[in-house]
Each structure stands twice: as C-alpha cells, then as structure tokens.
Design a protein around this motif. Structure first.
Motif, PDB file in Angstrom:
ATOM      1  N   GLN A 221      48.554  46.508  28.271  1.00  0.00           N
ATOM      2  CA  GLN A 221      47.703  46.599  29.441  1.00  0.00           C
ATOM      3  C   GLN A 221      47.160  45.212  29.786  1.00  0.00           C
ATOM      4  OE1 GLN A 221      45.438  49.180  27.272  1.00  0.00           O
ATOM      5  NE2 GLN A 221      46.860  50.873  27.552  1.00  0.00           N
ATOM      6  N   PHE A 222      46.976  45.003  31.072  1.00  0.00           N
ATOM      7  CA  PHE A 222      46.522  43.698  31.552  1.00  0.00           C
ATOM      8  C   PHE A 222      45.679  43.905  32.794  1.00  0.00           C
ATOM      9  CE2 PHE A 222      47.063  39.863  34.163  1.00  0.00           C
ATOM     10  CZ  PHE A 222      46.648  38.899  33.255  1.00  0.00           C
ATOM     11  N   SER A 223      44.578  43.175  32.906  1.00  0.00           N
ATOM     12  CA  SER A 223      43.755  43.269  34.111  1.00  0.00           C
ATOM     13  C   SER A 223      43.175  41.911  34.461  1.00  0.00           C
ATOM     14  CB  SER A 223      42.622  44.289  33.937  1.00  0.00           C
ATOM     15  OG  SER A 223      41.592  43.759  33.137  1.00  0.00           O
ATOM     16  N   VAL A 224      42.887  41.732  35.754  1.00  0.00           N
ATOM     17  CA  VAL A 224      42.254  40.532  36.288  1.00  0.00           C
ATOM     18  C   VAL A 224      41.073  40.965  37.140  1.00  0.00           C
ATOM     19  CG1 VAL A 224      42.530  38.450  37.675  1.00  0.00           C
ATOM     20  CG2 VAL A 224      44.465  39.329  36.350  1.00  0.00           C
ATOM     21  N   GLU A 225      39.914  40.374  36.888  1.00  0.00           N
ATOM     22  CA  GLU A 225      38.729  40.575  37.718  1.00  0.00           C
ATOM     23  C   GLU A 225      38.302  39.200  38.219  1.00  0.00           C
ATOM     24  OE1 GLU A 225      35.809  42.648  35.405  1.00  0.00           O
ATOM     25  OE2 GLU A 225      37.243  44.176  34.776  1.00  0.00           O
ATOM     26  N   GLY A 226      38.513  38.958  39.514  1.00  0.00           N
ATOM     27  CA  GLY A 226      38.272  37.633  40.067  1.00  0.00           C
ATOM     28  C   GLY A 226      37.097  37.601  41.029  1.00  0.00           C
ATOM     29  N   ALA A 227      36.129  36.743  40.751  1.00  0.00           N
ATOM     30  CA  ALA A 227      35.018  36.478  41.662  1.00  0.00           C
ATOM     31  C   ALA A 227      35.229  35.098  42.286  1.00  0.00           C
ATOM     32  CB  ALA A 227      33.688  36.554  40.915  1.00  0.00           C
ATOM     33  N   ASP A 228      34.249  34.602  43.033  1.00  0.00           N
ATOM     34  CA  ASP A 228      34.456  33.348  43.749  1.00  0.00           C
ATOM     35  C   ASP A 228      34.613  32.153  42.815  1.00  0.00           C
ATOM     36  OD1 ASP A 228      31.870  33.481  42.892  1.00  0.00           O
ATOM     37  OD2 ASP A 228      30.967  32.788  44.768  1.00  0.00           O
ATOM     38  N   ASP A 229      33.915  32.132  41.677  1.00  0.00           N
ATOM     39  CA  ASP A 229      34.024  30.998  40.759  1.00  0.00           C
ATOM     40  C   ASP A 229      34.220  31.447  39.315  1.00  0.00           C
ATOM     41  OD1 ASP A 229      31.558  32.067  40.293  1.00  0.00           O
ATOM     42  OD2 ASP A 229      30.475  30.168  40.313  1.00  0.00           O
ATOM     43  N   ASN A 230      34.696  32.655  39.126  1.00  0.00           N
ATOM     44  CA  ASN A 230      34.833  33.196  37.780  1.00  0.00           C
ATOM     45  C   ASN A 230      35.959  34.217  37.752  1.00  0.00           C
ATOM     46  OD1 ASN A 230      34.156  35.532  35.797  1.00  0.00           O
ATOM     47  ND2 ASN A 230      32.992  33.798  35.010  1.00  0.00           N
ATOM     48  N   VAL A 231      36.882  34.078  36.798  1.00  0.00           N
ATOM     49  CA  VAL A 231      37.992  35.020  36.630  1.00  0.00           C
ATOM     50  C   VAL A 231      37.980  35.524  35.196  1.00  0.00           C
ATOM     51  CG1 VAL A 231      40.483  35.368  36.697  1.00  0.00           C
ATOM     52  CG2 VAL A 231      39.384  33.890  38.389  1.00  0.00           C
ATOM     53  N   THR A 232      37.964  36.841  35.041  1.00  0.00           N
ATOM     54  CA  THR A 232      38.012  37.463  33.719  1.00  0.00           C
ATOM     55  C   THR A 232      39.367  38.128  33.527  1.00  0.00           C
ATOM     56  OG1 THR A 232      35.625  37.872  33.722  1.00  0.00           O
ATOM     57  CG2 THR A 232      36.955  39.133  32.158  1.00  0.00           C
ATOM     58  N   LEU A 233      40.079  37.708  32.487  1.00  0.00           N
ATOM     59  CA  LEU A 233      41.379  38.283  32.136  1.00  0.00           C
ATOM     60  C   LEU A 233      41.228  39.118  30.882  1.00  0.00           C
ATOM     61  CD1 LEU A 233      43.654  35.114  32.565  1.00  0.00           C
ATOM     62  CD2 LEU A 233      43.143  36.862  34.275  1.00  0.00           C
ATOM     63  N   ARG A 234      41.858  40.283  30.891  1.00  0.00           N
ATOM     64  CA  ARG A 234      41.855  41.152  29.717  1.00  0.00           C
ATOM     65  C   ARG A 234      43.288  41.585  29.419  1.00  0.00           C
ATOM     66  NH1 ARG A 234      36.350  43.740  29.354  1.00  0.00           N
ATOM     67  NH2 ARG A 234      35.182  42.932  31.143  1.00  0.00           N
TER      68      ARG A 234
END
Length: 281
Positions: A221-234
C-alpha cells in the motif's frame, strides 16, 4: 521488531546496533505500560482478514455474497534485547469492520512503543474511522476518512486528518487485486512548541494484494498527502502466512516520510520492521 531511526531521544546507542540475546522480561515497567495500551487498543477496534482489511490507506471493499456482517483482527508484535543495550519494542493493532448494505464501516487503532534502558525512544498512537459507499454493482465507490495521530519526537503534539474522495477497484481476481483512490482533505497540526496550523491537502493512494499460495499473501500500500509546503508519504509492505483459519504470522515494513517536519523532529522518515502474530475472527 526494529524501529529506524531509533535514536529519537534518551539514549545514544540505537537498538539496531545492539548485539544481545532475546528475552521477554515481563516485569519491565515499559512492557507493562505497552501491554496496557495494547489492551485498550484491542477493546477499541478490530477488522477482517480479507485482502484490503490490512490496509492503512484504502477504504475497505464491499462485502462478498458470503461475508459475515461483522469481523475483526488483532495483531501483536514484541521483541526484547538485553546485553550491551536493553531494548523493548511493542506493536499492537486492532480493527473492526461491519457492513450495512452499500456501506462498509471500519475502525482501526494502533500503538507502537520502543524503549531503550527504560527510556522511551519512540511512541506512536493512531485512531481512525473509514467509510465506504459502493456505487451500485460498479467497481466505483465513495469514501471518507478521519484519522487522529499522536507521535512523540515528531515535532507534533498531535495531528487530525479528514479526507473524502472517489475510489475504483481496478481489478479483483483470485490471484491479485488493485484499487486506487483520490480526493481532497484537511489536516490540523498541533505542534510541540504550542503553535498550530490548518491546511488543505490532496490525497492519492494505491492498494495491491497478491496471493502467493493457498496460505501466503503479499500486500503493498502507498499513499501521498500533499499540502502547499508539506508532503507526507506512507508505504506499507507485508507478507502473511496463515497457520490456521484464525491465526497468521506476518512480516511487515512500514515507512512514513514527512518532507518538511517541524524543527523539533529528530528525522524526516520513520521506518518500522515488524514480525507479528495476527488473530482473525
């Protein structure tokens, strides 16, 4: 189970460098605290053992014709090292899934705790609720997610995330399955230094499962949560081998990466490798 990086705080000797025998000192205060936390987790939630039931990011699948209305799973992993370094690691997970016609409801909780010579070096808590609404007989669905996380040494006191969106089951056969989903979201960050922040984000996720044999399976499983100046990868990878209808052994590797963590954070990326026992019911 090992946690990397493990030098989050109180001891300069990371667990990964210890050369020692494996023990289980049941009288350890750290172990008693962790077991108590896990019991609370188990009482809070369980989930089924189907392909996507182990997913960290993916709204659970619709029930099959022979699916039970309620199912669950409990996962527990523990390791202890003694010698040059005394290290204890506990992983506890619980899930519950229930079905109501087109709706699938899933509650999940997780506890991770790593201590070194009775000093806590990693401590994480997670509680989430997921909803899926199947769009008729098509492979399409709508989903919603609410997640609360608390992790020491990350620079955050806690984080709350809410996401909603659209998903599609690309294929689902006896051999393998793949699902994709995307949507907008919101996150609230509460920082250790007392500040806080509200932000909008975009979410993308993929869930792949492969049957290796009659008793073994692989999930990625893989996910990306992207904000304007922050990216969280799981990322979550696991191989499970069934012992019987209720018990399974699992080896997993979990990665969480933050592109722009608070200055108080010890590292951008956390990695957890675990060997655990899973009880399905």
């Amino acid at each position: 189970m090992t946690k990397s990086p493990s030098s989050h705080a109180c001891n300069d000797t990371p667990a990964s460098t210890a050369s020692a025998s494996v023990t289980m000192p049941c009288s350890s205060p750290a172990l008693r605290r962790c077991v108590g936390l896990f019991v609370l987790t188990v009482l809070a939630c369980w989930q089924s053992s189907a392909y996507a039931a182990d997913s960290l990011f993916y709204a659970p699948p619709p029930p099959s014709d022979d699916a039970v209305p309620f199912s669950g799973a409990i996962e527990l992993g523990y390791t202890a090292l003694s010698g040059n370094t005394n290290t204890e690691t506990l992983l506890g997970k619980g899930r519950i899934t229930w079905y109501d016609q087109a709706w699938t409801h899933t509650t999940r909780a997780e506890v991770k705790n790593v201590s070194d010579s009775e000093n806590t070096t990693a401590e994480q808590y997670l509680l989430s609720q997921r909803e899926r609404y199947s769009l008729g007989d098509s492979p399409n669905y709508l989903f919603g997610l609410a997640r609360y996380e608390k992790e020491r040494f990350s620079g955050y006191d806690n984080q709350f995330t809410a996401i909603t969106g659209y998903g599609r089951q690309i294929f689902d056969t006896d051999l393998q399955a793949l699902s994709l989903e995307a949507g907008p979201g919101y996150r609230y960050d509460d920082y250790e230094n007392g500040g806080n922040r509200h932000m909008l984000l975009g979410y993308l996720a993929a869930d792949y499962a492969l049957s290796l044999s009659d008793t073994a399976s692989f999930i990625q499983q893989f996910s990306v949560e992207g904000a304007d100046d922050n990216v969280t990868l799981r990322s979550y990878s696991a191989i499970s081998v069934a012992i019987n209808a209720s018990l399974a052994l699992r080896v997993s590797h979990d990665i969480k990466s933050n592109s722009n963590p608070p200055h108080e954070a010890d590292a951008n990326t956390d990695r957890t490798t675990a060997a655990s026992v899973v009880y399905n019911f």
